[in-house]
Motif scaffolding. Structure first.
Motif, mmCIF file in Angstrom:
data_model
loop_
_atom_site.group_PDB
_atom_site.id
_atom_site.type_symbol
_atom_site.label_atom_id
_atom_site.label_comp_id
_atom_site.label_asym_id
_atom_site.label_seq_id
_atom_site.Cartn_x
_atom_site.Cartn_y
_atom_site.Cartn_z
ATOM 1 N N TYR A 40 13.681 -9.156 6.830
ATOM 2 C CA TYR A 40 13.196 -8.247 5.975
ATOM 3 C C TYR A 40 11.993 -7.564 7.058
ATOM 4 O O TYR A 40 11.226 -7.989 7.509
ATOM 5 C CB TYR A 40 12.432 -8.474 4.917
ATOM 6 N N ALA A 41 12.295 -5.965 6.951
ATOM 7 C CA ALA A 41 11.095 -5.265 7.739
ATOM 8 C C ALA A 41 10.086 -5.330 6.916
ATOM 9 O O ALA A 41 8.966 -5.157 7.700
ATOM 10 C CB ALA A 41 11.710 -3.972 7.973
ATOM 11 N N ALA A 42 9.871 -5.273 5.728
ATOM 12 C CA ALA A 42 8.515 -5.213 4.930
ATOM 13 C C ALA A 42 8.993 -5.746 3.548
ATOM 14 O O ALA A 42 10.169 -5.876 2.981
ATOM 15 C CB ALA A 42 7.966 -3.861 4.659
ATOM 16 N N TYR A 43 7.861 -6.212 2.812
ATOM 17 C CA TYR A 43 8.363 -6.697 1.355
ATOM 18 C C TYR A 43 7.015 -6.782 0.393
ATOM 19 O O TYR A 43 5.828 -6.614 1.245
ATOM 20 C CB TYR A 43 8.746 -8.087 1.162
ATOM 21 N N PRO A 44 6.845 -6.523 -0.838
ATOM 22 C CA PRO A 44 5.603 -6.587 -1.326
ATOM 23 C C PRO A 44 4.928 -7.800 -1.344
ATOM 24 O O PRO A 44 5.282 -8.808 -1.689
ATOM 25 C CB PRO A 44 6.127 -6.325 -2.814
#
Length: 221
Positions: free
Chosen positions: A119-123
């Motif tokens: 994942y490049a980003a996540y909450p």
């Protein structure tokens, strides 16, 4: 000119409707996050109270150990039945527990998609937090610091903090928990006839028969 005005008004009306719909959906999403935080806090508090309870038959010893955690905040002073902080935050009683995600705590599979792509980003949920309080139910003792029916309330509050100046979104869950510890039943010595306090047949009861003797039974009809 009239056509341009009508088109402009239609666009503005559509934009307003879309904005309101997005706001409603955002409120719903934030409420779900707050509700999940409250559930997580409630589960953690139940386990904390189970550990504090130990083998006690009522919650009184646990409540007495939490007297220093009594909450005296606007709306939570509790009157005759005070609130107690079950899970003090990092700053002590009166502070929130964060539900933020720490990347170091994530397993490798949690950082990747089902296909194995990172994942490049996540909450990170850095704006999600919770608090949990204990309050005695309305039993025979009105002080709120003594439990005489083996039941207390746990009240969990989950909150999602918005930008500065905005209102937070909160969810509240409460559960009535019951202590099911049974009193220990003991007796001196054995529970068989003739058992004495020193586990010998030193009482006035008759000693058991000698089971080493072999009796011969008649085979006659």
């Amino acid at each position: 000119m009239g056509i341009v005005t009508m088109v402009t008004l239609a666009v503005l009306l559509s934009y307003g409707m879309v904005s309101r719909e997005a706001e409603v959906q955002g409120d719903g999403r934030r409420y779900k996050e707050a509700y999940f935080a409250a559930q997580a806090g409630l589960a953690e508090a139940r386990e904390a109270m189970r550990i504090r309870l130990g083998v006690d038959e009522t919650y009184t010893p646990a409540i007495q150990a939490m007297l220093a955690l009594q909450v005296n905040e606007p709306g939570l002073n509790g009157g005759a039945r005070p609130y107690f902080e079950v899970l003090p935050g990092p700053g002590g009683a009166g502070t929130w527990n964060s539900l933020a995600i720490n990347e170091a705590d994530l397993a490798p599979a949690e950082r990747q998609s089902p296909s194995g792509e990172d994942y490049a980003a996540y909450p990170r949920q850095e704006n999600v937090r919770y608090r949990v309080f204990l309050r005695d139910d309305e039993d025979g003792d009105p002080s709120g610091a003594l439990d005489d029916n083996k039941q207390v309330w746990l009240i969990a509050i989950g909150e999602v903090v918005g930008p500065d100046g905005s209102r937070p979104t909160r969810a509240v869950i409460q559960a009535l928990i019951t202590n099911e510890n049974a009193p220990a039943v003991t007796s001196p010595g054995t529970v068989m006839t003739g058992g004495g306090s020193d586990n010998t047949y030193s009482t006035t009861a008759d000693a058991p028969d000698d089971f080493n003797d072999v009796a011969t039974l008649s085979s006659a009809p």
